[in-house]
Structures are given as structure tokens and as C-alpha cells.
Design a protein around this motif. Structure first.
Motif, mmCIF file in Angstrom:
data_model
loop_
_atom_site.group_PDB
_atom_site.id
_atom_site.type_symbol
_atom_site.label_atom_id
_atom_site.label_comp_id
_atom_site.label_asym_id
_atom_site.label_seq_id
_atom_site.Cartn_x
_atom_site.Cartn_y
_atom_site.Cartn_z
ATOM 1 N N VAL A 26 0.850 -1.202 0.000
ATOM 2 C CA VAL A 26 0.000 0.000 0.000
ATOM 3 C C VAL A 26 0.886 1.253 0.000
ATOM 4 O O VAL A 26 1.950 1.269 0.624
ATOM 5 N N LEU A 27 0.410 2.275 -0.698
ATOM 6 C CA LEU A 27 1.092 3.561 -0.727
ATOM 7 C C LEU A 27 0.091 4.669 -0.413
ATOM 8 O O LEU A 27 -0.995 4.705 -0.984
ATOM 9 N N PRO A 37 -7.144 21.421 1.131
ATOM 10 C CA PRO A 37 -5.859 21.890 1.645
ATOM 11 C C PRO A 37 -4.943 20.749 2.108
ATOM 12 O O PRO A 37 -3.737 20.781 1.891
ATOM 13 N N VAL A 38 -5.506 19.748 2.765
ATOM 14 C CA VAL A 38 -4.787 18.514 3.084
ATOM 15 C C VAL A 38 -5.501 17.418 2.308
ATOM 16 O O VAL A 38 -6.695 17.179 2.517
ATOM 17 N N HIS A 39 -4.793 16.770 1.380
ATOM 18 C CA HIS A 39 -5.431 15.783 0.509
ATOM 19 C C HIS A 39 -4.439 14.661 0.237
ATOM 20 O O HIS A 39 -3.471 14.828 -0.496
ATOM 21 N N ILE A 40 -4.686 13.522 0.860
ATOM 22 C CA ILE A 40 -3.816 12.357 0.764
ATOM 23 C C ILE A 40 -4.590 11.244 0.084
ATOM 24 O O ILE A 40 -5.795 11.082 0.300
ATOM 25 N N VAL A 41 -3.905 10.479 -0.753
ATOM 26 C CA VAL A 41 -4.509 9.352 -1.461
ATOM 27 C C VAL A 41 -3.850 8.072 -0.965
ATOM 28 O O VAL A 41 -2.628 8.023 -0.813
ATOM 29 N N ALA A 42 -4.643 7.043 -0.719
ATOM 30 C CA ALA A 42 -4.122 5.725 -0.339
ATOM 31 C C ALA A 42 -4.541 4.723 -1.407
ATOM 32 O O ALA A 42 -5.722 4.665 -1.777
ATOM 33 N N ILE A 43 -3.559 3.956 -1.917
ATOM 34 C CA ILE A 43 -3.825 3.008 -2.999
ATOM 35 C C ILE A 43 -3.170 1.662 -2.710
ATOM 36 O O ILE A 43 -2.103 1.603 -2.093
ATOM 37 N N PRO A 44 -3.788 0.584 -3.182
ATOM 38 C CA PRO A 44 -3.075 -0.691 -3.167
ATOM 39 C C PRO A 44 -2.063 -0.686 -4.316
ATOM 40 O O PRO A 44 -2.303 -0.087 -5.361
ATOM 41 N N LYS A 45 -0.936 -1.339 -4.120
ATOM 42 C CA LYS A 45 0.059 -1.425 -5.187
ATOM 43 C C LYS A 45 -0.360 -2.433 -6.259
ATOM 44 O O LYS A 45 0.127 -2.368 -7.376
ATOM 45 N N LYS A 46 -1.260 -3.319 -5.915
ATOM 46 C CA LYS A 46 -1.842 -4.260 -6.881
ATOM 47 C C LYS A 46 -2.993 -3.557 -7.582
ATOM 48 O O LYS A 46 -3.768 -2.838 -6.942
ATOM 49 N N HIS A 47 -3.144 -3.771 -8.876
ATOM 50 C CA HIS A 47 -4.271 -3.161 -9.579
ATOM 51 C C HIS A 47 -5.578 -3.833 -9.169
ATOM 52 O O HIS A 47 -5.752 -5.040 -9.306
ATOM 53 N N ILE A 48 -6.466 -3.024 -8.641
ATOM 54 C CA ILE A 48 -7.861 -3.399 -8.376
ATOM 55 C C ILE A 48 -8.648 -2.220 -8.903
ATOM 56 O O ILE A 48 -8.411 -1.084 -8.498
ATOM 57 N N GLU A 64 -4.941 -4.523 4.942
ATOM 58 C CA GLU A 64 -3.715 -3.730 5.013
ATOM 59 C C GLU A 64 -3.977 -2.301 4.544
ATOM 60 O O GLU A 64 -3.520 -1.335 5.164
ATOM 61 N N LEU A 65 -4.719 -2.157 3.447
ATOM 62 C CA LEU A 65 -5.076 -0.841 2.931
ATOM 63 C C LEU A 65 -5.840 -0.050 3.984
ATOM 64 O O LEU A 65 -5.536 1.119 4.251
#
Length: 118
Positions: A26-27, A37-48, A64-65
Motif C-alpha cells: 500500500v502507498l 488543503p490537506v489531501h492524501i490518497v491511499a492506494i493498493p500497489k496491486k491493480h484493483i 492492510e489498505l
């Protein structure tokens, strides 16, 4: 924009990002074109492609995500007193890769999609 910005640009290193938290699968990073103003993205490293296409074999990755999302949301809430955690589906989902937004503050601009009143 490509169909999958996260695989095509972020995960292969074409677009540099400011990482907030990273695990093996995860990233989480500051959005490259923030809407808040505060904007964070969380993604799995595997394509879904989306929340709707999760498979049973993705359960551990999903946990985990969500662990990463929880940590980042706690950091933002501790610093700012609140945050939003959301994902988009269908026509609201610009990039067809499962991703979650962790955000704080009022929008910096109007959304590019129609918003229905609540």
C-alpha cells in the motif's frame, strides 16, 4: 488522464509523489492535484479497478489498505481536528484503480462532476 493514473504514473515512477506512509502492498501520498488543503490518497500497489471489483483473495490486501487509511486519518485528525475518508465509484471515479482520499478542509475548487444535493 490515463484510465489508471496510479499504475501508469505513480507506481511505475513516472510521476513523483510525496509519500506519507508506505507498506509492502500500500502507498499513501499527498495528492498531485489536491482538491482540499490537506489531501492524501491511499492506494493498493496491486491493480484493483474499484471497491466493487474486490475479490475474496484481496481480503488481506484490503485489511492492510484500511490499516494504512486508519493511520493516515488518525494523523490528519490529530493535526487538524477532523478529516474525510472517501472513495468514488462509477462516473465519479476518474482513475479506474481503487483509491481512497483522506482530506481536511474546504474544497479548493468546484468538483468536475455533478454533485447531487443531500
Amino acid at each position: 488522464m490515463t484510465e489508471d493514473f496510479y499504475c501508469d504514473e505513480v507506481l511505475n515512477g513516472k510521476t513523483q509523489v510525496h509519500k506519507v506512509l508506505e507498506t509492502e502492498n500500500v502507498l499513501a501520498y499527498y495528492h498531485t492535484k489536491p482538491f482540499y488543503p490537506v489531501h492524501i490518497v491511499a492506494i493498493p500497489k496491486k491493480h484493483i479497478s474499484s471497491l466493487l471489483t474486490l475479490e475474496e483473495e484481496d481480503t488481506e490486501l484490503f485489511l492492510e489498505l484500511f490499516g494504512v487509511i486508519k493511520q493516515v486519518a488518525a494523523m490528519v485528525t490529530q493535526e487538524h481536528g477532523a478529516c474525510r475518508v472517501l472513495t468514488n465509484l462509477g462516473n465519479y471515479q476518474d482513475s479506474k484503480h481503487l483509491h481512497w482520499h483522506i482530506a481536511f478542509g474546504n474544497p479548493l475548487r468546484s468538483p468536475s462532476f455533478p454533485v447531487e444535493p443531500c
